[in-house]
Every structure is written in C-alpha cells, then in structure tokens.
Design an enzyme around this catalytic site. Structure first.
Site: not given
Length: 429
Positions: A135, A188, A191, A202, A206
């Site tokens: 991010g 939130g 998912e 994920d 990375k």
C-alpha cells in the site's frame, strides 16, 4: 514548464482506481509542478460504463481497454484491475505502443515479473509497482534504490492487513478465529471470500516480489512456501503468551548463511513481544529489513485501502512522468545474482509443538528420544495432565524444517501420542 500534457490511461476504476482519478483531478496543479508538465487523465477503462463515477468526466469512460492503451498519445498506463488476464495483455500492448506502466498487480508481477520487465526494457519504457506490495508504505523504492549499495540479508514482515486484524483480535480479546474473521468482514477488512488473505496467497505473491528485489534474483510465486492461518487457535495464543510472544502471519525472505541461495515463505509464527513487529496492530502492515551496512530498518503504515494504495500509485506516476520528460527510464529488473531458491526443508528456525499424549510414566522420555533421533534439540518442555490425558508443549532449539517434519511424523506413530495439536515456528529472536 512544458505545456503539452502527459496523458494517462487508467485501467480500472474501483476502490483504488477511483481514488487515483480523484487525486489526479484535485491535485492537478501540484502534480504538474512536481512533474514539470501537466498530467492529464485521458481515458478510463471500466467494465460497467453505466455506473456513476463522481468527479470523472463521462466522456473519458470506455469499455475498450485495448483501444485505449493502443492510442498513440498515451504516455503512461495505470493498471489497477488486478488478476492475470486481461491485465497482462494490456500491459504488454501498452509497452508496444510506447507507454510506461504503473501497476498494483501483485498476482501478475509475482508470476510474470521477469517477462514484463524484459518487455519494458525492449520497448524503452518503465514498469513501476510500489503499490503491489504494501500500500502506502514506501518499500520497493528503498529496496531498489536507497539500499542499492548495501547487501540485504533478510526481509521479515506483516504484508496483509486482513490477517493481522484477525490475529490481533484473537490476541487482544481472546476471540476465536471465526469470530475475529466475522468482525473483519463486517468492518470491510475481509472480502466475502477471504481465501486469498487467510490462506496466505496474497502475502506469498508479495513475498515473491520482495525477495526478487532484495536479493537481485528471480523469485516466482511458485517458489514461495505458503501456509495459511485458519488453524491458529486460542490455545496457540495462550501458549505464545506463556513464552512472552504473540502470533503473526509473516512473509519471510532470507539469504542462506553461506550466501549461495535464498528462501521465501509465508506462515503463522510466534514472535517475541520485544520484537517491533509484535506491536503492529489492527489492519496495519510493517516490514523489517536487515542489511549489512544499514542494519535493521522498519517500514510501517496502512498496507491496503483505496487512499493508501492510490498514494503509492501516484508516487510511481510522478516518477515515471519525470522519466518521460527526461527521455530516460528508471531502474528495471535486477536479477544479476541469480541465486537459487532453496526448498522449505532447508529453512532453519525454532519450533513450538503441542502434543496430546497419554498421562502415564515414560511418555516424556519416549517423546524426547524421537526428537534426539532426528537431531532436533529440545529447549523447554511443559506438561499438564488430568484423568489419563495430557498435553505436552515442546519448544526446540534451531533445527531444519526437514528434521522437524521427520520428527513430527515419527511422533504421530507413537502409541502414547494421541495427536499433534499444533506446530508453529518461532521467529524474530
């Protein structure tokens, strides 16, 4: 300042893409000043053109992404659609038509990064992807540029906010895995299908990207050992606390002791409360880098979400646009070291093993003998028994993963061992 604007094509206008478009619009003057020329959003490719997108001129919306990247006037393509296809085809098409690319696509880069870098080099354009790993946290650029003159030995980090939120809730509130996951979903962070996060896919993507950059070698997603966190229990956290530890899902990339190979892995691990990563709470990410000259560095911040990821995308966009004006390109792939990736069995670390055993004399001696036969040295043992049943918690000294696997297999065959309740690595010491 040059008056002709640099034109940007945006592929995808979801959570991240819409934020990229918003920042480009609201910060247009600042971006122009930083780049040295106006930066203009020239087209936005989407799947659902009827959706209302505030702040974006409807005339820019198109469903024909291929035609958009083929336009001869596009300078930079920003790809935030994710997945393998059509992203891969669109990126290579952009290169062929002279456009540089900024991407946040960790899945694609971890699988085909080498081929994409080669295509970018062939066509004399840039491929930047700071947003693909953590991010808003500046990580790829420091590894690729700031530490270019140093030797990185280890990269250890929390690179998935969803899993960190879940494990943090289990640690601080005593919640079970499913309860913590339900809360993450309601807020939130998770998912509807959390598999990519909780099973470590994920983080593994990375880790592949980080290992390749840190060790100047090609590391693909298939090279990364992956273990999810769905089996972590409240009992594991209780044992961790007794050891002065907590549990995190870690991405670990490290150079072998002899410097001749590297390993990359993702799995839950106990880490001491004194380690900087132990205090990373909620949905935050943090990456700990160890290098010869720089020593220990830690990068911390929000690792996901529209605004943080868009921040990283815009940082890359500014850099790529500056390169366009200078008629140059930035750093490409650095894989000169060509270090092989060793199998998980070669990894050496400590282990925490919890066994359900019969509560009778001689059990501990049998268990200790199995560890000794496989060359795994025991550090501490804790035993509790009641009504003919007992639990035995063994913490080892450093041993190879292959030796530990052989030990566990032999323990399962003991009549006095009812089951192996938990196996967890101990890192960060």
């Amino acid at each position: 300042m040059r008056t002709r604007p640099l034109k940007v094509a945006l592929l995808g206008c979801g959570v991240v893409g819409s934020e990229v478009a918003r920042i480009m619009t609201t910060h247009a003057e600042d971006l122009a000043a930083r780049v040295g020329a106006p930066v203009e959003l020239a087209g936005v490719a989407v799947r659902r053109p009827s959706k209302v997108r505030e702040g974006i001129d409807p005339a820019l919306i198109t469903t024909d992404a291929t035609a958009l990247v083929k336009r001869g006037d596009i300078d930079v393509v920003v790809e935030v659609i994710g997945g393998i296809e059509p992203a891969r085809g669109l990126i290579t098409t952009a290169f062929e038509h002279g456009a540089s690319v900024v991407s946040a696509n960790k899945a694609l880069l971890s699988q085909d990064g080498a081929a994409l870098h080669a295509a970018a080099e062939q066509h004399g354009v840039d491929l930047y992807y700071e947003a693909a790993v953590a991010g808003a946290i500046p990580l790829i650029r420091p590894l690729r540029e700031s530490l270019a003159g140093d030797k990185v030995n280890r990269v250890l980090g929390i690179v998935n906010g969803t899993t960190n939120f879940i494990l943090d809730k289990m640690d601080t509130t005593g919640a079970g895995y499913q309860e913590a996951l339900d809360e993450a979903t309601a807020l939130g962070y998770a998912e509807a299908d959390p598999t990519a996060d909780v099973e470590g896919f994920d983080a593994a993507a990375k880790a592949a990207i980080l290992a390749g950059i840190a060790f100047h070698s090609r590391v693909r997603l298939d090279d990364v050992y992956r273990e999810g966190m769905t089996e972590v229990t409240a009992a594991d956290f209780a044992s961790a606390k007794q050891m002065g530890c907590t549990i995190k899902l870690l991405a670990i990339c490290e150079r072998a002791a002899d410097g001749e190979s590297v390993t990359a892995r993702v799995h839950p691990a106990m880490i001491p409360l004194s380690h900087p990563l132990a205090s990373v709470r909620g949905a935050y990410n943090a990456v700990f880098v160890e290098a010869d000259a720089a020593g220990q560095l830690m990068f911390y911040g929000p690792g996901a979400g529209g605004s943080p990821t868009a921040s990283a995308v815009l940082g890359d966009l500014v850099a790529v646009c500056r390169n366009k004006l200078a008629e140059s390109t930035g750093p490409g792939e650095s894989a000169y070291a060509q270090l092989p990736v060793s199998p998980m069995g070669d990894v050496v670390t400590r282990y925490h093993i919890s066994l359900d055993v019969a509560d009778k004399p001689g059990v501990l001696a049998q268990v200790a003998t199995v560890f000794a036969e496989h060359g795994v040295s025991i550090d501490t043992v804790r035993q509790q028994g009641k009504d003919g049943e007992a639990s035995l918690v063994v913490v080892t000294h450093r041993a190879s993963d292959a030796s530990l696997s052989g030990t566990v297999e032999a323990l399962r065959n003991l009549d006095t061992v009812r089951g192996v309740a938990s196996i967890m690595r101990v890192e960060g010491e």
